[in-house]
Design a protein around this motif. Sequence first.
Motif, PDB file in Angstrom:
ATOM      1  N   ARG A  37       0.867  -1.166   0.000  1.00  0.00           N
ATOM      2  CA  ARG A  37       0.000   0.000   0.000  1.00  0.00           C
ATOM      3  C   ARG A  37       0.911   1.226   0.000  1.00  0.00           C
ATOM      4  O   ARG A  37       1.431   1.618   1.051  1.00  0.00           O
ATOM      5  N   ASP A  40       1.365   7.510  -3.967  1.00  0.00           N
ATOM      6  CA  ASP A  40       1.584   7.593  -5.416  1.00  0.00           C
ATOM      7  C   ASP A  40       3.047   7.823  -5.769  1.00  0.00           C
ATOM      8  O   ASP A  40       3.540   7.314  -6.784  1.00  0.00           O
ATOM      9  N   ARG A  43       4.963   4.379  -6.208  1.00  0.00           N
ATOM     10  CA  ARG A  43       4.460   3.276  -7.021  1.00  0.00           C
ATOM     11  C   ARG A  43       5.556   2.631  -7.865  1.00  0.00           C
ATOM     12  O   ARG A  43       5.612   1.417  -8.014  1.00  0.00           O
ATOM     13  N   SER A  44       6.418   3.464  -8.420  1.00  0.00           N
ATOM     14  CA  SER A  44       7.466   2.936  -9.302  1.00  0.00           C
ATOM     15  C   SER A  44       8.508   2.121  -8.551  1.00  0.00           C
ATOM     16  O   SER A  44       9.286   1.381  -9.170  1.00  0.00           O
ATOM     17  N   GLU A  46       7.859  -0.279  -6.359  1.00  0.00           N
ATOM     18  CA  GLU A  46       7.367  -1.577  -5.900  1.00  0.00           C
ATOM     19  C   GLU A  46       8.261  -2.756  -6.321  1.00  0.00           C
ATOM     20  O   GLU A  46       8.545  -3.624  -5.484  1.00  0.00           O
TER      21      GLU A  46
END
Length: 288
Positions: A37, A40, A43-44, A46
């Motif tokens: 979770r 924003d 996100r890249s 992960e």
Amino acid sequence: MTASMTGFAAHSLTLDHASVGIDLRSVNQRFLELHFRLADEFRSLEPQLRDLINRRLARGKVECRISLNLLPAATLDNGLNPAILERLSHWQADVLQRLPNSAPLSVNEILRWPGAVQTATLSQDALNEATLEGMQAALDELIESRQREGGKLKRHILDRLDAAEAQVAGLQPLLPALAAAQRDKLAERLRDALGETGHERLAQEVALAAQKADVDEELSRLATHFAEVRRVLDQTGAIGKRLDFLMQELHREANTLGSKSVALETSRISLELKVLIEQMREQVQNIE
């Protein structure tokens, strides 16, 4: 060290204009299962975060939360953005020329326009680098938490293992007397049924019954499995699956011991062993 699959870590880091919060929680799972979770901005990251966890953990359901909070300094007035003001002025002049009755922009509207007031900016590269370093620190904390819990599980298992070994050790010296009593009891019943003429048949039946009731092999395998549990508990890395297999083997031997029982004492010890083995098995389910 023996590690549990249950653990928690909360790590935070402060940058020039923001703070990053990293929370890791893990619970029991047959394999390694990861859930993210992320704000924003992360996100890249992960795939890299997933790789870091895969390299450090072997089993467990792990939830990773990473949040980003701008510090007050990041939203302070750093001056007006000349480019935005110039654009707004041009747009307003064009609108008033086409629609003379339109109301001009107020100061409040201009200040609320996105980008009109300059704020501190965050370098995404610096943010990513700091977050990955923070993830390593959070994983260190999570592993320490899992190891502390694993130490408690190991102690619990060893206590039950000591009790199980004591049960087997207490049964060993009783076996000759129990076997002799069983032979005498069976011989008396057969003599009543066969009379004095059935000595050869009597000897065969007594020998066969003694063979079926012999539990030396089961006790020997129990002792072997007990020793293997101790050996595995002293290993590092993922040992939970091996321990789970050993618990199954111990339970099988305890069941066989009970099925061969010819005396109340043997049945009692078989039942006590199954209780202790089940208690160990429940704790083994928590071990990585």
